[in-house]
Every structure is written in structure tokens, then in C-alpha cells.
Design an enzyme around this catalytic site. Sequence first.
Site, PDB file in Angstrom:
ATOM      1  N   HIS A 162      90.357  90.337  69.834  1.00  0.00           N
ATOM      2  CA  HIS A 162      89.836  91.540  70.501  1.00  0.00           C
ATOM      3  C   HIS A 162      90.929  92.607  70.622  1.00  0.00           C
ATOM      4  O   HIS A 162      91.445  92.860  71.713  1.00  0.00           O
ATOM      5  CB  HIS A 162      89.313  91.168  71.900  1.00  0.00           C
ATOM      6  CG  HIS A 162      88.151  90.215  71.914  1.00  0.00           C
ATOM      7  ND1 HIS A 162      87.685  89.598  73.063  1.00  0.00           N
ATOM      8  CD2 HIS A 162      87.344  89.774  70.905  1.00  0.00           C
ATOM      9  CE1 HIS A 162      86.651  88.832  72.762  1.00  0.00           C
ATOM     10  NE2 HIS A 162      86.422  88.913  71.459  1.00  0.00           N
TER      11      HIS A 162
ATOM     12  N   GLU B 216      81.599  81.214  68.208  1.00  0.00           N
ATOM     13  CA  GLU B 216      81.440  81.992  66.971  1.00  0.00           C
ATOM     14  C   GLU B 216      81.435  81.097  65.734  1.00  0.00           C
ATOM     15  O   GLU B 216      81.659  81.572  64.619  1.00  0.00           O
ATOM     16  CB  GLU B 216      82.543  83.052  66.844  1.00  0.00           C
ATOM     17  CG  GLU B 216      82.587  84.090  67.961  1.00  0.00           C
ATOM     18  CD  GLU B 216      81.387  85.042  68.008  1.00  0.00           C
ATOM     19  OE1 GLU B 216      80.488  84.910  67.165  1.00  0.00           O
ATOM     20  OE2 GLU B 216      81.375  85.895  68.911  1.00  0.00           O
TER      21      GLU B 216
ATOM     22  N   HIS C 154      89.545  85.522  64.634  1.00  0.00           N
ATOM     23  CA  HIS C 154      88.792  86.553  65.364  1.00  0.00           C
ATOM     24  C   HIS C 154      89.529  86.861  66.662  1.00  0.00           C
ATOM     25  O   HIS C 154      89.941  85.943  67.367  1.00  0.00           O
ATOM     26  CB  HIS C 154      87.370  86.074  65.670  1.00  0.00           C
ATOM     27  CG  HIS C 154      86.683  86.875  66.731  1.00  0.00           C
ATOM     28  ND1 HIS C 154      86.549  88.251  66.641  1.00  0.00           N
ATOM     29  CD2 HIS C 154      86.115  86.540  67.915  1.00  0.00           C
ATOM     30  CE1 HIS C 154      85.931  88.700  67.729  1.00  0.00           C
ATOM     31  NE2 HIS C 154      85.666  87.671  68.522  1.00  0.00           N
TER      32      HIS C 154
ATOM     33  N   HIS D 230      83.305  95.079  69.768  1.00  0.00           N
ATOM     34  CA  HIS D 230      83.591  93.681  70.103  1.00  0.00           C
ATOM     35  C   HIS D 230      84.966  93.203  69.633  1.00  0.00           C
ATOM     36  O   HIS D 230      85.741  92.712  70.435  1.00  0.00           O
ATOM     37  CB  HIS D 230      82.463  92.792  69.526  1.00  0.00           C
ATOM     38  CG  HIS D 230      82.691  91.329  69.732  1.00  0.00           C
ATOM     39  ND1 HIS D 230      81.705  90.386  69.577  1.00  0.00           N
ATOM     40  CD2 HIS D 230      83.798  90.607  70.071  1.00  0.00           C
ATOM     41  CE1 HIS D 230      82.190  89.177  69.843  1.00  0.00           C
ATOM     42  NE2 HIS D 230      83.458  89.294  70.126  1.00  0.00           N
TER      43      HIS D 230
HETATM   44  O1  2HA Z   1      85.482  83.167  72.058  1.00  0.00           O
HETATM   45  O2  2HA Z   1      85.603  86.054  71.389  1.00  0.00           O
HETATM   46  O3  2HA Z   1      83.265  86.442  70.341  1.00  0.00           O
HETATM   47  C1  2HA Z   1      84.977  84.233  72.723  1.00  0.00           C
HETATM   48  C2  2HA Z   1      84.721  85.328  71.785  1.00  0.00           C
HETATM   49  C3  2HA Z   1      83.340  85.484  71.336  1.00  0.00           C
HETATM   50 ZN    ZN Z   2      84.904  87.850  70.447  1.00  0.00          ZN
END
Ligand code: 2HA
Ligand code: ZN
Length: 263
Positions: free
Chosen positions: A140, A115, A138, A210
Amino acid sequence: MKYNKDIERVIAQIAEVAGYLWQRGWAERNGGNISYNITEWADRRLLKLKPIAPETPLERPVEHLSGNLFVVTGTGRRMRYVASAPMENASLIRISDGGSSYAIVAEKAIAPTSELPSHLLMHNYLRGRGIPNRVVVHTHPTELIAMSHNPEFLPKDVLGRLLWSMIPETRAFCPKGVGIAPYTLPGSLALADATVGLLDDYQVVIWEKHGALAVGEDIIEAFDMIDTLSKSAQIYLAARSMGFTPTGMTDTQMNELKEAFDL
Ligand code: 2HA
Ligand code: ZN
């Protein structure tokens, strides 16, 4: 490699947050990534380190990051191992003068996160606007991602207001709410552009179906914003699983909060 105290502190904080992401269940396999601009703390030696791999051209130059140094988690690396051995799982990269490429300058050739386009373009945009941003996180977060699967929540500020209304803290600590970037291929420049386009209005962006991203001067603050929004998402989910839709704080209650906290 030896780092000065400031950079050691940053590396320790990256490890701390990576551990939280894993513990929260937001970092399956290699999910998520972190970048941290450490230029202001880098001494001459660090800024002049020789690249250990050829310069990699950037599809889109990042002129406001010219010569800047970043710690960036590695592609394919697991957050649980970033937590236990941060610099075995993260890369040190330097942006070229002019911002058209980057080079890995760590001892080990760890390629930066997939990313990277989003991370660098977000840093570049914010610095270009004179905002002293240092961090992009970032991850999840399960419940927030689940909510992004509901088209009803995707119009501007619908999900943000719903999350604000679940518990007073969320409005207090995420006063800008959340922006939503429509689903786009992970790692793509299109995803990066959509994300950057939301940064005038938001510090947290949800990537539909995502994940979430937060920006900030401080990695703990960035983590806390996602954590707070996630708390709201969990309250929503808990209520729905008990068989009812949560009422949410009323607009009057939220406006009272806005005034009381000067949000
Ligand atoms: O690093 O989260 O968006 C893996 C991810 C890609
Ligand atoms: Zn990701």
C-alpha cells in the site's frame, strides 16, 4: 521445520522485503501480502508433506501451478512480524494435482492471504505463458495510492508516463510502466481477473484507491520496481507541495533514454 539452503534464502528475502514494506509506511496493520513459488527448490520431502488442514477448493483452477509449492503471507498477519518471524506469519501451501484446490502443509495452520485469488491467478497466468515468474508482492504505497484517486491519471499509460517523466531511473527500471485496475472489492475474483488482464503489458499494477502489485522472478526486483515508482510519486508530490506542477522530462528526453538504455 527445516528447509534447504535455497528455501532458507527465499524465506530470508521475504523477511527482508516485508521489513522494507513496513519501514516505507506501506504496510499499516496487516496491509499487503507476498507469495513466492518455491517449487523448483523443494525436495521430495517438502513436495510430499501431508496437509495439516483439509484441501480448500479454488473458485478458479490454476492448472499451470499443479503440484506447486508456495510460501504465502498469512491473512491478517502484519508485515512487521513477517520481517521478524517469517514462517510464524506465512503459510506453506501446495496446489493439488490438476490445480483445483490447495492445502496448507506447514507445521502451523496459518490461512493464506485474503488476496490469494489474485496471487494464484497471476502466477498461473504467467507460468501458462511460459514466463518463469516466482513472486507477487502487494503493498500500500501511500503516494501512488493517492495519485490513483485522481481520475485524470487513470486512462491507459497516463500515470505511467507521468511517473517515468519524474526521474530517469523510473523508465529505466520500470520500462513497461504501470497498469491500472479499476477499484474492485479487495480479495475478489473480479479484482484478480482485472489484474491478470494487465499482465501482458505490465509488471506493476496499481489497484485504484488500494495499492500496488509487482511480479517478478526475484522478490528484490519486484520490490525495487514499486520503490522506484513510489520515488517518482514522491517527487511529484514534493513539487506540488512546493506550489508548482513538475515539468517532467520531455518526450525527447524520454525517447533519448529509451534508445540509450535499449528499453
Ligand atoms: O492483506 O492488503 O488487500 C490485506 C490487504 C488486502
Ligand atoms: Zn491491500
